[in-house]
Design a protein around this motif. Sequence first.
Motif, PDB file in Angstrom:
ATOM      1  N   THR A 182      72.332 -15.037   8.883  1.00  0.00           N
ATOM      2  CA  THR A 182      73.230 -14.498  10.346  1.00  0.00           C
ATOM      3  C   THR A 182      74.259 -15.693  10.698  1.00  0.00           C
ATOM      4  N   GLN A 227      80.090 -12.550  15.922  1.00  0.00           N
ATOM      5  CA  GLN A 227      81.077 -11.788  17.165  1.00  0.00           C
ATOM      6  C   GLN A 227      79.943 -10.301  17.418  1.00  0.00           C
ATOM      7  N   TYR A 228      79.370 -10.196  17.997  1.00  0.00           N
ATOM      8  CA  TYR A 228      78.767  -9.160  18.805  1.00  0.00           C
ATOM      9  C   TYR A 228      78.970  -8.082  19.581  1.00  0.00           C
ATOM     10  N   PRO A 229      78.865  -6.849  19.833  1.00  0.00           N
ATOM     11  CA  PRO A 229      77.804  -5.910  18.990  1.00  0.00           C
ATOM     12  C   PRO A 229      79.201  -5.525  17.976  1.00  0.00           C
ATOM     13  N   LEU A 230      77.713  -5.188  16.647  1.00  0.00           N
ATOM     14  CA  LEU A 230      77.949  -4.682  15.322  1.00  0.00           C
ATOM     15  C   LEU A 230      77.183  -3.234  14.864  1.00  0.00           C
ATOM     16  N   LEU A 290      70.266  -8.707  14.590  1.00  0.00           N
ATOM     17  CA  LEU A 290      70.394  -9.120  13.122  1.00  0.00           C
ATOM     18  C   LEU A 290      69.448  -9.719  12.388  1.00  0.00           C
ATOM     19  N   LYS A 324      73.190  -0.598  15.563  1.00  0.00           N
ATOM     20  CA  LYS A 324      73.811  -0.788  16.483  1.00  0.00           C
ATOM     21  C   LYS A 324      73.280  -2.746  16.765  1.00  0.00           C
ATOM     22  N   ILE A 325      73.597  -4.183  16.266  1.00  0.00           N
ATOM     23  CA  ILE A 325      73.601  -5.211  16.902  1.00  0.00           C
ATOM     24  C   ILE A 325      74.128  -5.515  17.489  1.00  0.00           C
ATOM     25  N   ASN A 326      73.060  -6.067  18.286  1.00  0.00           N
ATOM     26  CA  ASN A 326      73.913  -6.445  20.024  1.00  0.00           C
ATOM     27  C   ASN A 326      73.903  -8.577  20.545  1.00  0.00           C
ATOM     28  N   SER A 327      73.262  -8.678  19.164  1.00  0.00           N
ATOM     29  CA  SER A 327      73.060  -9.676  18.893  1.00  0.00           C
ATOM     30  C   SER A 327      71.936 -10.396  17.812  1.00  0.00           C
ATOM     31  N   GLN A 328      72.056 -12.182  17.732  1.00  0.00           N
ATOM     32  CA  GLN A 328      71.941 -12.826  16.113  1.00  0.00           C
ATOM     33  C   GLN A 328      70.141 -12.105  16.014  1.00  0.00           C
TER      34      GLN A 328
END
Length: 386
Positions: A141, A146-149, A172, A165-169
């Motif tokens: 991580t 930078q998010y989202p990704l 991830l 779809k990843i919005n936060s650490q």
Amino acid sequence: MAHELLLETSFIYDKSVNERFPTVGVIGAGQLARMMVAPASTLGINLLLFAQSADDSAAQINSHVIGDFTDLEALKSFAARCDVITFEHELVPLPVIKGLEAAGVRVYPASSAFVYSQDKAEMRKKLVNYQAPAWKVITATSEVDQYPLIAKAISGGYDGRGVWKINSQDELAEVLKHTPKLLIEELISFDSEIAVMVARSPHGQATSWAPTQTVQEDGICTMTITPAPCISDEIAELAQKLALDIAAEVGVIGVMAVEMFVKGDHLFINELAMRPHNSGHWTIDGSRTSQFEQHLRAILDLPLGEPAMTHEYAVMGNILGGDKTDMYRPYLHLMARNPDLKFHQYKKEVRKGRKIGHVTAIGSDLLQLTTDVQHARDYMSGAIDE
């Protein structure tokens, strides 16, 4: 022995029937192989499948052997009965494909091209000169700020699996627990998604079908519309040129799908599939040459067929498993309501969300075609009561 092939007695394979017609071996016996059976039969080409089970979609209707597609010795024995080997899925390990090639087997697409549909990171490296989402491969991580990704499994993902779809650490970190190496891509707010099907033969002849708009729900393609109404003629021509250029660059032999994101007048390469593809199913009913016939022509180095559309529009809808298990009874209503619909059943066990068939409508009234296809999808899944 572990690599022993079990012959299915329901199909008797006799290569001596006509030695002049080649035998194409297909590794995999799912619905893509099933849809290859009809054009192979029409052309007189012998088709032999390497199946995992006699219940596989194509194994139900065609000559096949059963074995483990990770077993090189089993595949060598299978290949000895064929003139050329091809694939209907991307799960055969690359070392196994290279082992077949080292043994002198003609394999199309070759391992040198097939890797780009198996390994998304290698695909990104190869296509570095084409516009694509910003990307990198990560294992921690701390490599992301930078998010989202979008996070993707580097290999093995399909139909929404292996893509997040990843919005936060924290999100991830959770994905990294079970997929310790990920391809991270920029999240593009695109306008639409399209796919371009192309075919290429060993001597370099290549063709392309009209770009197709793909409609996605939860990462699964539910409908395709051809030609893509979401793009201009100029963008359509550019998309076809990009797909043909990529086909030549990776050296694919056979049919390939190039998936793209559309944002304004920009096209971003998403993924490649080195085989017949869901976005090309409309070609069975809506093109002069289907993707399945074209794939056979290409890998046998025959002159390629005409890819032009037979009607102004072709709309294809995937039938996903739902509450209904009887896929025959809905014909009574749907065929009476619209005799022009074309049904394609894969004869797979009905499971929630699983692709078990597709339906196609061709004509000139796009609104009516999409309405008819959506109704058929809803009715066959059980979303609409009888």
